[in-house]
Scaffold this motif. Structure first.
Motif, PDB file in Angstrom:
ATOM      1  N   ASN A   8     -43.933  67.818  33.156  1.00 28.57           N
ATOM      2  CA  ASN A   8     -44.701  68.844  33.892  1.00 28.57           C
ATOM      3  C   ASN A   8     -46.043  68.350  34.416  1.00 28.57           C
ATOM      4  OD1 ASN A   8     -42.639  70.678  33.266  1.00 28.57           O
ATOM      5  ND2 ASN A   8     -43.662  71.296  31.365  1.00 28.57           N
ATOM      6  N   ASP A  60     -35.446  69.924  46.298  1.00 31.34           N
ATOM      7  CA  ASP A  60     -34.867  70.729  45.223  1.00 31.34           C
ATOM      8  C   ASP A  60     -34.865  72.195  45.648  1.00 31.34           C
ATOM      9  OD1 ASP A  60     -34.037  71.958  42.961  1.00 31.34           O
ATOM     10  OD2 ASP A  60     -35.664  71.222  41.671  1.00 31.34           O
ATOM     11  N   ASN A 101     -33.305  74.550  44.175  1.00 34.76           N
ATOM     12  CA  ASN A 101     -33.248  75.450  43.018  1.00 34.76           C
ATOM     13  C   ASN A 101     -34.640  75.869  42.558  1.00 34.76           C
ATOM     14  OD1 ASN A 101     -30.469  75.291  42.940  1.00 34.76           O
ATOM     15  ND2 ASN A 101     -30.514  73.415  41.706  1.00 34.76           N
ATOM     16  N   SER A 102     -35.592  75.050  42.889  1.00 35.99           N
ATOM     17  CA  SER A 102     -36.959  75.379  42.504  1.00 35.99           C
ATOM     18  C   SER A 102     -37.412  76.634  43.254  1.00 35.99           C
ATOM     19  CB  SER A 102     -37.867  74.209  42.850  1.00 35.99           C
ATOM     20  OG  SER A 102     -39.208  74.565  42.668  1.00 35.99           O
ATOM     21  N   GLN A 103     -38.331  77.356  42.678  1.00 34.25           N
ATOM     22  CA  GLN A 103     -38.830  78.582  43.326  1.00 34.25           C
ATOM     23  C   GLN A 103     -39.425  78.270  44.687  1.00 34.25           C
ATOM     24  OE1 GLN A 103     -41.344  80.175  40.127  1.00 34.25           O
ATOM     25  NE2 GLN A 103     -39.904  81.890  40.006  1.00 34.25           N
ATOM     26  N   VAL A 120     -39.186  71.968  46.552  1.00 34.45           N
ATOM     27  CA  VAL A 120     -40.019  70.908  46.039  1.00 34.45           C
ATOM     28  C   VAL A 120     -39.387  69.555  46.340  1.00 34.45           C
ATOM     29  CG1 VAL A 120     -40.800  69.826  43.888  1.00 34.45           C
ATOM     30  CG2 VAL A 120     -41.063  72.284  44.217  1.00 34.45           C
ATOM     31  N   ARG A 129     -38.289  66.132  45.287  1.00 31.92           N
ATOM     32  CA  ARG A 129     -37.936  65.480  44.021  1.00 31.92           C
ATOM     33  C   ARG A 129     -37.308  64.118  44.326  1.00 31.92           C
ATOM     34  NH1 ARG A 129     -36.640  68.416  39.473  1.00 31.92           N
ATOM     35  NH2 ARG A 129     -36.520  66.295  38.659  1.00 31.92           N
TER      36      ARG A 129
END
Lengths: 365, 365, 365, 365
Positions: free
Chosen positions: A216, A269, A271-273, A276, A278
């Motif tokens: 993170n 990505d 799936n990220s809110q 993003v 990656r």
């Protein structure tokens, strides 16, 4: 010189193995952080001697006292001083070392540099010096967690030739702490413990590799040119006693690949809110061009076998006579289990310092 | 932040790949040292592009100008500024990179950190930034040589899987410079050059290991606790572009030995003019407890394969669209031959800084 | 050493009066700040020689070039290098000074320290060195203005015994720039100019006091214990050539009052949009306990009369012979008019550095 | 930030007025210096409260303990930690100050900066913080004496309007310590003591000027450009609580002279064993161009009247209500007698740091 580390979140350590005590002064800590001696003690307890049959039997509770910088349970923003008194100091074990140099230890070089040395238990070169780092690291960890949800987990990856398979994406502190060697692979841990115990009985010692992951970590930490994140991490880890090597991401193994094999391709990505950027792989170890990229930061440190051993070795005296030494005193047959919280602390200190630095320059305007 | 390195012998670098130029300001240099632009140019010529068929064809003479700090051929003791103008800047090669991120390069992380980036040729993250380091390193080398007879030799130890046998006790600069890959083992060098040339034709790239030895380093350099000599060396080398690992002495391999196998036993060297404490082996790599012990300092750095390659790779754009990139521009298929003088420079800067630090504290009274 | 200033917003200057040029490297500047060479030039023009009959007639356009760190009109967040070439270097004027020391100048002390000296025009000790400071200060001022609306105005408060009444609450840059002596009191300015002109004709020189006010400084800047805001301001101003004293707020005069007379009583400003703590008086000069309190920061610097004068004085040669010297060359009969932008620059650099430091530590969590 | 001072001889202080204690960590001290707690205590006793009727009656023995860095009576070269426990902490005196801000004190600014404050006795802003400085200064003084015969003497030059004539060339520590106000002019001292005693009875306070001389400072200390010796001295002194001004040599008074009146003409001192360059006058205060010239370094610091007074004053509460405050607690009616050892300590720290810096750069080759 050299007793201070960090640019904004900055620590200064002091103390020798035998003497009044060891400790740290922490400067630059954000104000109003809730912190207690008990929280710091949790980390110190992971580092202290006498934890198990594979660590030194020296008895030290390593109880810390917060001398300054905390008021009514919160940081003041001014210098935090933490002191741990030395207790179980059997300096007579070290009488022989007052004049005989331990091979591969700091005895001879301290004498060469300073012309004087506290020969009791290694003095300033003792791993006891790391108490201040671990105490400061406990505070750094808390800041990182609160500000950015960063978590840092280190563990024993290898002892001698026993190497554990560990998934750094999901490994937890609880798994690491579930056995005395701090290897989050129970099967391998048993073998490691056996190896260390055998070395202990043989009056010998072992080395190995500690791996550490920071999860993170937001993109943007690290400062080109000289204070690249991997450079500061390398320095921080290589300043720990007994380290001989450092790797980030693919490390030395990555040098046998071609660029097209090694490069971490980017993707979005979904799936990220928020969408993003990656990377498909993480051979970069979470850092590109000295700056964190949002992937897990993964690094490894090589720790040599403990220099102080009970086996007889050839050495010299302070006055230049050849002799032999079979070290007395209470030493770890393998530093790695206790090195785990030290590595975490150093990584936390670097990340916290860079978090503040990044905030100062890039979040001002 | 992060553009300054060193505590007493301190350098600050500036400049991007494309723009007004690159350079360095050196502070803390002892006065009255004879130095000329020509001497500095010798080292810059080892670093510059276009040296051979296995380096980038970018044409840059990298001619340096001493702006300040030298008068009538001698250092003044005040800040020395050295400037190298950029010449062969074909920024059109980089148009695509203005919006597509190169995998495993600093493009994405610079944008994440700063929200802005000079995308021409890598900007500040270009290896062109190391010109300032190499120029400053040339001065540091001269001081080390004059004050203590210290000599620093780096060389390519391994390219991909081709590893050379080199005796670091006797290897010379001349041997290193005798071939274009800078491997002082001619037989192995031929194979390395072949490997790199093949990677170049394949629009791919290679990595490897640079080894560096510093000889005649006096005992006593290095500062416990955080500024241990190996810690500062690790930071210095890991701040070079493309590095993924660092080892001192036995490194990671040493962790598979026992303490009794690994320790460097002491003896008295009767052949020396003064009876000197020496070690039989040198697994410590010339440093014990963070302080030089008088043996050769031996270290290795892992360099990943060049991130910028002509092969097509999956990536994303600045605005978050997935795409592909086959990099244009003129890039090294393998950075190691040109990294050799960079490693030497960083090691020289660290040793020179610590020489001054040691002199200040331990040679005053 | 000593060519770097600041902790986060950090500058390194280089260059001598005669030689390749002078300049500065600025590290830690926030990214994406719009800045142009023209904006920097405005401040350099206030500092340059040859502005008027009461400054040195040396002809230097002091045209600056931004070498790095700015791309398409915006800062990159990486090192900004700015270079000004030397032009009108009549080194023959200084031939005599190659071996005769100017009284109260740095000639003798540079020789004592370094054993070498660039005697052309004062070398590194020339006020020409401040070009880098003023250039960096221009950027610092812009940041302070944009982030917090801070404005910094310095002016000549006194020349010899001619002291001007100036209301620092309202004085403007335009008023300061309205006359050649930079005293925002036209009546007094005329007298000051006369005094300086007379000194010039007498081959003598004058000193005086520059006052500086920083308005709209938010509360909270400054770091206890050693980096108190007034301490860093004192250092910054006292590092300018020819300074002999520094005062904040009531200064030396305040020491003749009693505590009950001197203390700044607090009240609540109901007129402010938010109810704000203010002080009735401002003898503190905007700083209490080392930290800004939101009131105007007011300080004064004493500048001695220029050391280099045309009048004959008793002195010694480099080789230790007594002699006399009547300085040739082109020198300011009074440094104060040109010192005004220097003082502003130093104050801006300190405030900008502390703004970043405060933001890092106290605006993170 | 801001709790560390010095570049090579570097101190870090910690501690608040009420809490676990106060202290210092000293890094960079040369090894093998003989030092004892008793020697340090001598200086602490000059600083401690309760010395006389004109200082605060707070009872603190301020007994120091050397925690680390000294072994068998000699410095080890590693970090020296010194701790003084707080004893006579009557925090109830400060209950009112928990929510009422003392005018011209740091209460309001600490709250503005950190949003939290140890309100007991001033917390970190208490002059009690200077214990660490004075302890470190004791060691610095010893080094300066041993290495170069340097002696530093400070004294009260003026209290309010009572100014003493003192010959800084010959004034001794014994003369300074001969009376409780630390003014080496007995006649004037009596008047000063009367003034302070009257202010004490009036629940008011006084300020004044401390002068300090450093004798036998060798030429060459100080670093152009930013770390000029007078700049570092100014910072060091202006970082002491209650300072409002600093002067070196002729100071503000010198600005009313012409250059020909002000300049210090050189001559050759034939009486010296080696023919030495000296100046006829010393308006430079021992420093030219930021570098010591071998003459006495003479400086003055303005200390404002103590902010905390028993007289009722207008102020505000933490929550923004207007109120009044008549401070309870035990405060000095005049800080100057106890400031004398503080000024000496800061001057010693600066000179010691610069001695090491000069030795590193200019005595290496």
């Amino acid at each position: 010189m050299g007793n201070t580390f960090g640019h904004l979140f900055r620590i200064t350590t002091f103390g020798e193995s035998h003497g009044g005590g060891v400790g740290v002064v922490i400067d630059g800590c954000p104000p109003q952080l809730e912190i207690s001696a008990a929280e710091i003690q949790v980390e110190l307890d992971r580092r202290r001697p006498g934890q198990s049959k594979i660590t030194t039997p020296r008895k030290e509770s390593d109880t810390c006292e917060i001398i300054s910088g905390v008021f009514q349970g919160k940081t003041l923003g001014t210098a935090i001083a933490i002191l741990v008194r030395n207790k179980d100091a059997r300096s007579q074990d070290y009488d022989e070392m007052a004049f005989k140099y331990r091979p591969s230890h700091a005895d001879a070089t301290y004498d060469a540099k300073y012309g004087i040395r506290n020969w009791q238990g290694g003095g300033r070169s003792s791993a006891r010096e790391t108490i201040g780092r671990v105490a400061a690291g406990a505070i750094a960890k808390k800041i990182l967690k609160q500000v950015a949800g960063i978590e840092i987990v280190a563990y024993v990856k290898r002892i001698k030739n026993k190497e554990a398979v560990v998934d750094n994406k999901i490994v937890t502190l609880e798994q690491v702490e579930s056995n005395i060697v701090r290897c989050p692979n129970d099967e391998c841990a048993v073998k490691m413990i056996d190896e260390i115990d055998r070395a202990r009985r043989d009056k010998d010692s072992l080395g190995g590799v500690v791996e550490c992951v920071a999860r993170n970590v937001p993109p943007g930490l690290g400062e080109p040119v000289f204070d690249k994140l991997e450079a500061d991490l390398a320095k921080s880890v290589m300043s720990l006693p007994a380290t001989k090597g450092f790797e980030i991401g693919s490390g030395f193994a990555g040098t046998t690949m071609t660029g097209s094999e090694h490069n971490d391709e980017f993707y979005i990505d979904e799936n990220s809110q928020t969408r993003v950027v990656r990377t498909v792989t993480n051979r970069s170890g979470g850092i590109q061009g000295g700056i964190s990229n949002g992937e897990n930061i993964v690094m490894r440190a090589a720790f040599k076998p403990t220099a102080t051993i009970g086996k007889q070795q050839r050495t010299v005296t302070k006055t230049g006579e050849e002799t032999t030494l079979a070290a007395k005193g209470r030493h770890d047959p393998c530093v790695l289990p206790r090195a785990v919280p030290m590595v975490e602390a150093m990584v936390a200190l670097v990340l916290c310092d860079h978090l503040l630095r990044h905030h100062a320059q890039c979040k001002l305007m």
